[in-house]
Design a protein around this motif. Sequence first.
Motif, mmCIF file in Angstrom:
data_model
loop_
_atom_site.group_PDB
_atom_site.id
_atom_site.type_symbol
_atom_site.label_atom_id
_atom_site.label_comp_id
_atom_site.label_asym_id
_atom_site.label_seq_id
_atom_site.Cartn_x
_atom_site.Cartn_y
_atom_site.Cartn_z
ATOM 1 N N LEU A 99 0.820 -1.207 0.000
ATOM 2 C CA LEU A 99 0.000 0.000 0.000
ATOM 3 C C LEU A 99 0.855 1.259 0.000
ATOM 4 O O LEU A 99 0.519 2.243 -0.657
ATOM 5 C CB LEU A 99 -0.916 -0.011 1.217
ATOM 6 C CG LEU A 99 -2.076 -0.983 1.082
ATOM 7 C CD1 LEU A 99 -2.793 -1.157 2.402
ATOM 8 C CD2 LEU A 99 -3.039 -0.493 0.025
ATOM 9 N N LEU A 100 1.987 1.203 0.711
ATOM 10 C CA LEU A 100 2.834 2.394 0.737
ATOM 11 C C LEU A 100 3.344 2.733 -0.639
ATOM 12 O O LEU A 100 3.366 3.886 -1.061
ATOM 13 C CB LEU A 100 3.999 2.174 1.700
ATOM 14 C CG LEU A 100 3.629 2.356 3.177
ATOM 15 C CD1 LEU A 100 4.766 1.907 4.065
ATOM 16 C CD2 LEU A 100 3.288 3.808 3.428
ATOM 17 N N LEU A 142 0.707 4.336 -2.649
ATOM 18 C CA LEU A 142 0.525 5.755 -2.333
ATOM 19 C C LEU A 142 1.644 6.592 -2.943
ATOM 20 O O LEU A 142 1.416 7.688 -3.474
ATOM 21 C CB LEU A 142 0.474 5.945 -0.825
ATOM 22 C CG LEU A 142 -0.798 5.440 -0.144
ATOM 23 C CD1 LEU A 142 -0.724 5.630 1.349
ATOM 24 C CD2 LEU A 142 -2.008 6.163 -0.707
ATOM 25 N N GLU A 198 -5.479 14.180 1.466
ATOM 26 C CA GLU A 198 -5.747 12.786 1.079
ATOM 27 C C GLU A 198 -4.727 11.844 1.686
ATOM 28 O O GLU A 198 -5.072 10.811 2.264
ATOM 29 C CB GLU A 198 -5.688 12.663 -0.443
ATOM 30 C CG GLU A 198 -7.013 12.855 -1.107
ATOM 31 C CD GLU A 198 -6.920 12.601 -2.590
ATOM 32 O OE1 GLU A 198 -5.809 12.316 -3.070
ATOM 33 O OE2 GLU A 198 -7.947 12.691 -3.260
ATOM 34 N N VAL A 199 -3.457 12.222 1.549
ATOM 35 C CA VAL A 199 -2.398 11.337 2.007
ATOM 36 C C VAL A 199 -2.482 11.147 3.507
ATOM 37 O O VAL A 199 -2.280 10.048 4.015
ATOM 38 C CB VAL A 199 -1.036 11.901 1.579
ATOM 39 C CG1 VAL A 199 0.091 11.236 2.349
ATOM 40 C CG2 VAL A 199 -0.842 11.681 0.101
ATOM 41 N N ALA A 200 -2.845 12.211 4.190
ATOM 42 C CA ALA A 200 -2.946 12.070 5.631
ATOM 43 C C ALA A 200 -3.964 11.001 5.997
ATOM 44 O O ALA A 200 -3.676 10.070 6.762
ATOM 45 C CB ALA A 200 -3.343 13.421 6.231
ATOM 46 N N VAL A 201 -5.138 11.138 5.426
ATOM 47 C CA VAL A 201 -6.180 10.160 5.763
ATOM 48 C C VAL A 201 -5.796 8.776 5.283
ATOM 49 O O VAL A 201 -5.943 7.771 6.010
ATOM 50 C CB VAL A 201 -7.527 10.593 5.165
ATOM 51 C CG1 VAL A 201 -8.594 9.592 5.526
ATOM 52 C CG2 VAL A 201 -7.905 11.954 5.669
ATOM 53 N N ALA A 202 -5.237 8.718 4.070
ATOM 54 C CA ALA A 202 -4.895 7.417 3.516
ATOM 55 C C ALA A 202 -3.834 6.733 4.366
ATOM 56 O O ALA A 202 -3.905 5.520 4.631
ATOM 57 C CB ALA A 202 -4.415 7.575 2.081
ATOM 58 N N LEU A 203 -2.886 7.507 4.805
ATOM 59 C CA LEU A 203 -1.824 6.893 5.588
ATOM 60 C C LEU A 203 -2.345 6.383 6.922
ATOM 61 O O LEU A 203 -1.965 5.297 7.374
ATOM 62 C CB LEU A 203 -0.697 7.898 5.814
ATOM 63 C CG LEU A 203 0.293 7.992 4.653
ATOM 64 C CD1 LEU A 203 1.253 9.123 4.860
ATOM 65 C CD2 LEU A 203 1.033 6.678 4.488
ATOM 66 N N ILE A 204 -3.238 7.142 7.504
ATOM 67 C CA ILE A 204 -3.834 6.664 8.749
ATOM 68 C C ILE A 204 -4.539 5.342 8.514
ATOM 69 O O ILE A 204 -4.438 4.389 9.299
ATOM 70 C CB ILE A 204 -4.846 7.695 9.284
ATOM 71 C CG1 ILE A 204 -4.152 8.964 9.733
ATOM 72 C CG2 ILE A 204 -5.647 7.116 10.408
ATOM 73 C CD1 ILE A 204 -3.461 8.856 11.051
ATOM 74 N N LEU A 205 -5.227 5.298 7.390
ATOM 75 C CA LEU A 205 -5.968 4.069 7.080
ATOM 76 C C LEU A 205 -5.004 2.914 6.862
ATOM 77 O O LEU A 205 -5.246 1.791 7.321
ATOM 78 C CB LEU A 205 -6.841 4.276 5.836
ATOM 79 C CG LEU A 205 -8.112 5.067 6.086
ATOM 80 C CD1 LEU A 205 -8.748 5.485 4.775
ATOM 81 C CD2 LEU A 205 -9.091 4.235 6.894
ATOM 82 N N VAL A 206 -3.890 3.197 6.173
ATOM 83 C CA VAL A 206 -2.907 2.130 5.954
ATOM 84 C C VAL A 206 -2.358 1.651 7.294
ATOM 85 O O VAL A 206 -2.209 0.450 7.544
ATOM 86 C CB VAL A 206 -1.767 2.644 5.051
ATOM 87 C CG1 VAL A 206 -0.640 1.626 4.993
ATOM 88 C CG2 VAL A 206 -2.281 2.933 3.663
ATOM 89 N N TRP A 207 -2.142 2.608 8.105
ATOM 90 C CA TRP A 207 -1.616 2.224 9.418
ATOM 91 C C TRP A 207 -2.635 1.354 10.163
ATOM 92 O O TRP A 207 -2.298 0.327 10.763
ATOM 93 C CB TRP A 207 -1.301 3.486 10.210
ATOM 94 C CG TRP A 207 -0.865 3.212 11.594
ATOM 95 C CD1 TRP A 207 0.150 2.397 11.990
ATOM 96 C CD2 TRP A 207 -1.450 3.711 12.794
ATOM 97 N NE1 TRP A 207 0.256 2.355 13.338
ATOM 98 C CE2 TRP A 207 -0.722 3.157 13.870
ATOM 99 C CE3 TRP A 207 -2.511 4.606 13.067
ATOM 100 C CZ2 TRP A 207 -1.030 3.457 15.192
ATOM 101 C CZ3 TRP A 207 -2.798 4.898 14.374
ATOM 102 C CH2 TRP A 207 -2.070 4.326 15.431
ATOM 103 N N LEU A 208 -3.892 1.770 10.098
ATOM 104 C CA LEU A 208 -4.935 0.972 10.740
ATOM 105 C C LEU A 208 -4.974 -0.432 10.165
ATOM 106 O O LEU A 208 -5.117 -1.420 10.888
ATOM 107 C CB LEU A 208 -6.301 1.624 10.543
ATOM 108 C CG LEU A 208 -6.614 2.822 11.428
ATOM 109 C CD1 LEU A 208 -8.009 3.326 11.103
ATOM 110 C CD2 LEU A 208 -6.535 2.415 12.879
#
Lengths: 499, 645, 107, 467, 168
Positions: free
Chosen positions: C28-29, C32, C72-82
């Motif tokens: 996923l990283l 992104l 976008e990246v902020a939210v996406a990264l949080i989601l990836v982390w989750l």
Amino acid sequence: MYWLSVLIFLPVLGALWIGVIGRNKTDFTRWAALAVTSTELLIALGLWWNAAPNAEGYYYLMRVPWIPAMGIQFLLGMDGISLLLVLLTALLGPVAVLVSWHAIKQNWSAFAALLLATQTGIMGVFLSLDLVLFYVFWELMLVPMYFLIGLWGHERRLYAAYKFFLFTLTGSLLMLIAILGLYFIHGEQTGIYTFDYFELLQINLPGKTELWLMLGFFVAFAVKIPLFPIHSWLPDAHTEAPTAGSIFLAGLLLKTGAYGLLRFCLPLFPEASLDFAPIGMTLGVIGILYGALLALVQEDMKRLIAYSSISHLGFVVFGIYAWNQEGLNGAVLLMLAHGVTTGAMFAMIGMLQERSGTRLLTQLGGLLSPLPRLASLLLLFTLSAMSMPGLANFIGEFLVLAGVFQISAGFAFAGALGIITGVVYLLWMYQRAMLGEITVQRLWTDLNRRETVLLGALALAVLWLGLYPAPFLDNLQIPVTALIEAKNAVPTGSINALR
Amino acid sequence: MNQWLWLIPGTPLLGSLVIALLGGLLRREHIAVLACLAAAAAFLVVLLAWLAGAASQPLQQTLYTWVAVGDWRPMFGFMLDRLALVMVSIVSGVGLLVHLYSVSFMAEETDQRRYYFFLNLFLAGMLLLVLADNLLLLYLGWELVGLCSYALIGFWYRDPVCSNAGRKAFIVTRIGDTALALGIFLLFSQFHELSLSALLTDAAAQWEKGSALATVATLLILGGAVGKSAQLPLQVWLPDAMAGPSPVSALMHAATMVTAGVYLIARTHPLFELAPQTQWLVAAIGALTIVYGASAALAQIDFKKVLAYSTISQIGYMFLALGCGAYALALFHLTTHAFFKALLFLSAGAVIQASRDEHDINKLGKIGHHPPLARWTFLAGAASLAGVPVVTAGFYSKDAILATAWSAPAGPLLWTFAAFGALLTAIYIFRVYLIVFHGAAPQTSTLSLPYPMSVPLLILALLSIISGFIELPEGWPGPHLWSPWFEEELGLATFPSLTITYMLQLIAALLPFIGMGLACVLIRRERANQPLPLANFLRCGWNFDAFYQATLARPYYALARGLRGIVETLLIEGALTRITCGLLAFATFCRKGVEYNVLEVSISRLVATLRFAYTLLGTTQNGVLSRYALVISTGAVFFLGYWLW
Amino acid sequence: MIPLSHSLAIAALLFVLGLAVVLLRRELLFILIGLEVMLNGVALTATAAGQYWGNADGQVLVIMLMTVTAAEVAVALILVWLAFDHYRAARVEALTQLREETERRTS
Amino acid sequence: MHSADLINLLPYLLPATGGLVILILSIWPKRVSTRFLSTTALTFLLLGATATLLWQVPGAVGSLLVIDEISRIFTLFFMLGAAAIMLLSFGYAPIRNELHEEYLSLILFATSGMALLVSSNNLVSAFVGLEMLAVPLYALIAWQPTRYGAIEGGIKYAVLASFAAAFFLYGVALAYASGGTLDLAELNTIASSASLLPVAITLILIGIGFKVALAPFHMWAPDIYQAAPSPITALFASLSKAATLVFLIRLLCLQLPLIWEALLPLLWGIALISMIVGNLLALHQQNLKRLLAYSSVAHLGYILVALSAGNSAGRDAAIYYAVTLAIMNLGVFAVIVAFTRRDQDRENLTDYRGLGRRYPVLGIGMGICLLALAGLPPTAGFMAKLFAFGAAIEAGNVILAIVAVINTALAFFYYLRVIGVLFSEEETAVGTSLTAQGPLMVIIIAMILVIGLGIFPQWLLGLLEPP
Amino acid sequence: MYEFIFYCSSVVAVVAAGAILVVRQPVHAVLYLIVSLLALALLFFLLGAPLLAAFQVMLYAGAIMVLFLFMMMVMNLRIERNRSLRNRSLLRPASWGGIALLALLLWLILLLLFSRSSFNEIDSITVIGPTAVGNALFGPYLMMVEAAAILLLAALVAALYLSQRGKR
């Protein structure tokens, strides 16, 4: 003429009334449904009583703008043909309610509501003269019928319901395309975009286009009628439907197809229809013989009658495409007769099933002695179905064949074969069910008062249609003449797209 | 009187309606009485019509417009001319007698209501048929009597033999009826008119003699007549129809209904005169049927079947007369035949009932009970049937037909057939008489019949003897009332020259006696167990049933050959059942082949295809994000690629 | 001077390379990151076009792009982390609970 | 900025302000009840809705936004729709305890994004609007991350939406490269000369196609529909789609008619693929939410049938269809929300057995909405199809119309299956007692609108007509 | 010279982007991306957008990439226990090649489409400096700036919520 809209909306309002307050009040709903349908019948009879044709040959017209942007109107009209079919619809309403009195065990209110909704749809089909309105009602009658089959039907009800729905729907959607095509072509020609039937009658179409549009309509109607080979929904639907559903299906829904041919296919596309007539008649005759043949090998009585309907409606198509006085008159009269007769036969099979628990001919037999009333009434309707003179179907079939004979003796001969085969399967059915030794010993109860009154009324109708059809035929004078004029107006030597 | 004409069919109809609707409230005996009253009322009205001068001036009544299609408006109307008058007299008269007879004969039956309902309805239908002033109404009556015949043949419906026989009768006659209907369509398409009088004048005006249309039209009408009157080749139903009660056989299958074909041809004779070929065909069918029926009767062992074949044969005489243009004589024979054949059936019925429903003549001869009155009246009827000269009515009517046949085209041939038939007639009827009444059974039976049975028998016996005297043969002194009375309506028959006539009469007079002698010889041989050659062939009615099976059923059979399982079900007795079964096999083929294999399978194919497509598309939806992005990109490539193109 | 079409071609190449990263890589990283590369291609296009037309709209577009991307990246990264937290994986193959189940379908 | 401009700005500002207010309320020292927060959010939405009525059309807000009949109707509709979504959320058992201020404010932000989107006359504002709609949704899908598939859905949507947004942006950049402006009206003036513009619009179309789930960009839809909480799915299915679609209509039909004409074959193709793929995939679907996702794909296909006609009838049909589709979907999801179990959605069709019998109002409501989706008269769904197919036939796209019609017939199969299950005789365990008022209200309003708009479509069509 | 720098930095940007395709470690990928971003910043500068170049360095290379790296750090804490983050292998050559081909195709299509439209040659660089951009941003695009602010707020709220709720 607001009574026409009353005729249409009374049942659906009744359906709402019953549906909303009728839960778990079976007795109340029965009587309420009976009251609504009877009122409907009274209104229809009143309209018949007051009928006086105007200049266009219509007894009543009602015109209210609906969607002016698209040229869609709420345009209702009743001429002779629709009058007769409306009468039939109104008559079969109480019949269906009475037949279901005890046969429907659960959820009577929903059942009654759906039944009434179906009646609304059918009434609408017979009365609307705006093509979109017509289409709306055309589809509208499918849904409650689908549920009637799907929820109260017999063993394979869901399969039958799907099949019924998808077959008829596919056909009618093609009709929608044709309606839209007609609309735009007319709009381009005249600059008036409208779905008004009377306006569209003036349209002048190029040959190929006319043919395609006609086929669009024809397919929808052919599915409903049903013609071979798109009939295969019908036996399933009839067999699996509850009795009242079968009555509406055979008595009314099939008629909508034939009515559509008369109302739309022929007058809107006279040239194409004329070219198509030989094929139409061939399909009719195939239907007649094929239905009769298959009726012969059915074990299930309802299925048998279903196939016989295919055969009879073949006659109707036959008469319609003969397109002359006798043929058209006969076709309409036969529609009425078939509606009453088949409705009665389905009702009786329902009663028989309530008593014996089966519709299979192999398990019935010898019921004449324990059930004399039922048996003799069944004989009457059976005879009517095999076009016994003096009973309902005869004049219709006679006129149809007389009409066809003027077009082609060969076709008439083939059609006459259908009468003979009709005798064969119907008599055999009667013999297997009613004659012979009784096979099942149980406590048989003959028709009760409700059933006797109901069937007696239908029997009277059958006799009336057979012995004195003139009052009905009188109504057809103007519309049939108009249809024949439409035919005569076709220029000779026009493009024969099919030949 | 004109406005009361509707009462003639109306009273029996009313009777039947009352029985149907209110019969449940009445006692059994009362139903019978009610039915008799209805029949009597009809007869009374007919008598009143005679008194009112219907014989001199045709009566007409129009009730209402039946159908209104365009400018064609057939009425529900009646016409009573001389032809119809004679017919209604016979029908209502014999009908009344049979009703009376039934009161006793059917007294034991539980289902009186159904019986009398149909009996009355039959009377109404028959009278309607005769009185109809248009072909449509005639067809109504025509079908109505067919229906009643069906219902009454199958009266004992629990027995499959009876109900099968009823069905067979209905279907076979329906084939003829359909031909008739087509004929009506043809006439309608030509003249746009179905009223008899208008139709016949129009036809005479528009059609040339011998024109093809006339021939076809008459052939189709003939088809109907042949079916109803059980002539070759549609005679197969009548012998089976004997499964019904004897009074029914007497009334319908001897006296009235089966002669409807004769009436129809007589009624439409102007058409037939326009088509000489058809007319000759009528004569030929008549002649052939005479011999066919008589010969088949020769070998029967069922009492009623003898009479049935005899009826076939006798109606052949009427057809012969019709074919020769001697319509009045056909009607004459129809009248006398109605009397003596009804008599024969009724007395045979009495014997059969007395002998506990035994039909086999040999058994009847050995152990049967023979009420004396039945015996003597049977003898009277037999004599009349055989045409014993001078004293019987049958002689006069048959003799005239023989004579007139001689002068028709190919007359001597026709005559030979007819005369041979007459000889055979004498043989079979006396054979039966001798076997039944002069067998080993106690001859001194004192069984007496109740009045409702004996009175009709006596009246009919009287009529079968004396009714011939109204018209003595050509060249004889004495009354000649019949033919001249009909001259205006039906024309006169032609006869050969007087010498030949006398010759023929002599031969005809001798034939019964020769026949009697031969019958004795035949019986002796039979008792010595030396039956007639071809007896089985004759007994099965010349194997017509088998013949139909071979010619009609086999094509269907071939169709069905692929369907082994169904073939078994085909093997049911009887020719028409065979045809039905052939149809059945074809239908089953359609059901299996078309309905299931083609239509259903194509639907399920479609469903399978859709399901396959679903699976295919569904597998692409595998949840992997990159796949989704890939699809998007591919779409993008395609869409952008569009701009290159 | 650099013709606009050259800049556009380079930008398109960047876009396409980013696309390839998104499509090819299963982490996923990486995906992104690939998206960022794609957006860079877009940014280059817009800037070059802005230069070509000589107005500031292109740059405004790029600034908006950057802002939005940040969000976008902020939210996406949080989601990836989750996702990593929940599924112990940050690969696309691990995220296939939601899918069409054609094989296991009954009826 | 004049005061009139300020009034014009209100509908955009009010939801956003509402979001801010709620966020501020939540950091209030005293704890604020959820009920109060909800009421505030609803109030702001209703205020926004009222504010749209103050709009003088035609007008503009600055140079980026235009105000016309379409934007007015849809802004109003989105406000009310968002209110409906909130009502649904209050009745949605699985996240009832998770309804924090963030949830409400995100929905409000998304609403103002939609409002921006439908009235943008500029590609930048469209892009920002689109993202304002999308970013809150990433989080809303993954709301309550412990739910089945929540995070997965969030990631999938986030990644794929960014991917599609990249296409969209690339298109915007290329449009800018071809014309030197981002203003749609100005772009239209150079539309005939710029050969790159159609390509740019195609790329934008891909981005929009993804958002409204047109095949072949639809593959996210079923997964996300399944993953998201049902109220959010409803938001996806109705409002988000309608907003994006209206922008597409504005872009093609109103602002760039020349490009529209050039794009017709592409639209034709997308319409065809969407209808077929959507219906085929829905045909045997057992999961109700996925089924609705696929059916939406098919519906967008029908809308494109209208758009690919390239005439004004097609435009009107598409707008009408967009509104009615949103209402119908809202109705269906309202029932799904109402029927949820305490912890999770009923997803498999078998979970719905007999529920329609037990809860007739919900059952009938869902039945009517489904039949409307299927296109049965006299519902709005039928009228929408009538207009759409009519437009196609007027343009001579008879083949497309016939394919559409056959697809419609096919679609009946699965809609009827759902209804059949809903009213079947066997019953599944009901689980919870259904007391939620919100969904009930929504379904009743949707039912009335579906039938009302079906019988009197001119209510809506009349509003679209310029006075 | 100007062109040389331009094309060189383009090559750097492209090669760095291409490297992301093949590297195994996420950290490397981020570093390559930063290289690409910086090269791009140079391009922006060369194209007369100094403000953008600055933003690119600060916002992108600075803020966003730090976000990436930070996330990676958080995850790398667990990488010892879980190997799934490691790139085991690339895809099968068939699909790899297929996707590469697709990407190439897309590029070629885009190139062809670009080549169709004739762009004029520009003679010199006109620098569109911060003033112009600022005028645009706070002139006609003011609404969008505000909207973007709200968007960022929304993202913030979302991220905060998720990071709170996401803890197991």
